[in-house]
Design a protein around this motif. Sequence first.
Motif, PDB file in Angstrom:
ATOM      1  N   TRP A  16       0.812  -1.211   0.000  1.00  0.00           N
ATOM      2  CA  TRP A  16       0.000   0.000   0.000  1.00  0.00           C
ATOM      3  C   TRP A  16       0.853   1.272   0.000  1.00  0.00           C
ATOM      4  CZ3 TRP A  16      -4.494   1.859  -1.134  1.00  0.00           C
ATOM      5  CH2 TRP A  16      -4.904   3.072  -0.607  1.00  0.00           C
ATOM      6  N   LEU A  17       1.946   1.270   0.716  1.00  0.00           N
ATOM      7  CA  LEU A  17       2.797   2.454   0.810  1.00  0.00           C
ATOM      8  C   LEU A  17       3.881   2.500  -0.262  1.00  0.00           C
ATOM      9  CD1 LEU A  17       3.229   2.646   4.685  1.00  0.00           C
ATOM     10  CD2 LEU A  17       1.685   3.964   3.225  1.00  0.00           C
ATOM     11  N   GLY A  18       3.859   1.572  -1.170  1.00  0.00           N
ATOM     12  CA  GLY A  18       4.862   1.552  -2.225  1.00  0.00           C
ATOM     13  C   GLY A  18       6.037   0.687  -1.850  1.00  0.00           C
ATOM     14  N   GLY A  19       6.993   0.634  -2.730  1.00  0.00           N
ATOM     15  CA  GLY A  19       8.152  -0.206  -2.489  1.00  0.00           C
ATOM     16  C   GLY A  19       9.216   0.051  -3.522  1.00  0.00           C
ATOM     17  N   LYS A  20      10.067  -0.918  -3.712  1.00  0.00           N
ATOM     18  CA  LYS A  20      11.163  -0.806  -4.654  1.00  0.00           C
ATOM     19  C   LYS A  20      10.843  -1.572  -5.927  1.00  0.00           C
ATOM     20  CE  LYS A  20      14.746  -0.268  -1.194  1.00  0.00           C
ATOM     21  NZ  LYS A  20      16.016  -0.791  -0.683  1.00  0.00           N
ATOM     22  N   ALA A  52       8.218   7.615  -2.347  1.00  0.00           N
ATOM     23  CA  ALA A  52       7.745   6.248  -2.559  1.00  0.00           C
ATOM     24  C   ALA A  52       6.785   6.213  -3.750  1.00  0.00           C
ATOM     25  CB  ALA A  52       7.032   5.731  -1.317  1.00  0.00           C
ATOM     26  N   SER A  53       6.802   5.121  -4.475  1.00  0.00           N
ATOM     27  CA  SER A  53       5.919   4.931  -5.623  1.00  0.00           C
ATOM     28  C   SER A  53       5.132   3.645  -5.453  1.00  0.00           C
ATOM     29  CB  SER A  53       6.723   4.850  -6.918  1.00  0.00           C
ATOM     30  OG  SER A  53       7.427   6.038  -7.134  1.00  0.00           O
ATOM     31  N   ARG A  54       3.843   3.722  -5.684  1.00  0.00           N
ATOM     32  CA  ARG A  54       3.005   2.536  -5.573  1.00  0.00           C
ATOM     33  C   ARG A  54       3.036   1.728  -6.863  1.00  0.00           C
ATOM     34  NH1 ARG A  54      -2.359   4.206  -3.667  1.00  0.00           N
ATOM     35  NH2 ARG A  54      -1.190   4.561  -1.789  1.00  0.00           N
ATOM     36  N   ASP A  55       2.955   2.419  -8.013  1.00  0.00           N
ATOM     37  CA  ASP A  55       2.928   1.768  -9.316  1.00  0.00           C
ATOM     38  C   ASP A  55       3.834   2.526 -10.277  1.00  0.00           C
ATOM     39  OD1 ASP A  55       0.715  -0.041  -8.654  1.00  0.00           O
ATOM     40  OD2 ASP A  55      -0.550   1.731  -8.797  1.00  0.00           O
TER      41      ASP A  55
END
Length: 67
Positions: A16-20, A52-55
């Motif tokens: 939900w908070l994004g990732g790598k 941070a980027s979700r998509d």
Amino acid sequence: MDRWEYQTLKYKTGGWLGGKVDEQEFQNELNRFGYEGWELVSCFDTSVSQGASRDVIVVFKRKLQVG
């Protein structure tokens, strides 16, 4: 006159908070589309906060074969 079709890929980066972004997996996806004749037109992320980027949204195009 050239005619084009477009394809959009939504690449998930994590929860939900994004990732790598898994660079190898992402490259494999791009290559898969390339082998199918798609050309990369645009690529951008959907920022949520603090970098941070979700998509990651990727847009491809390829020429329609008019026959």
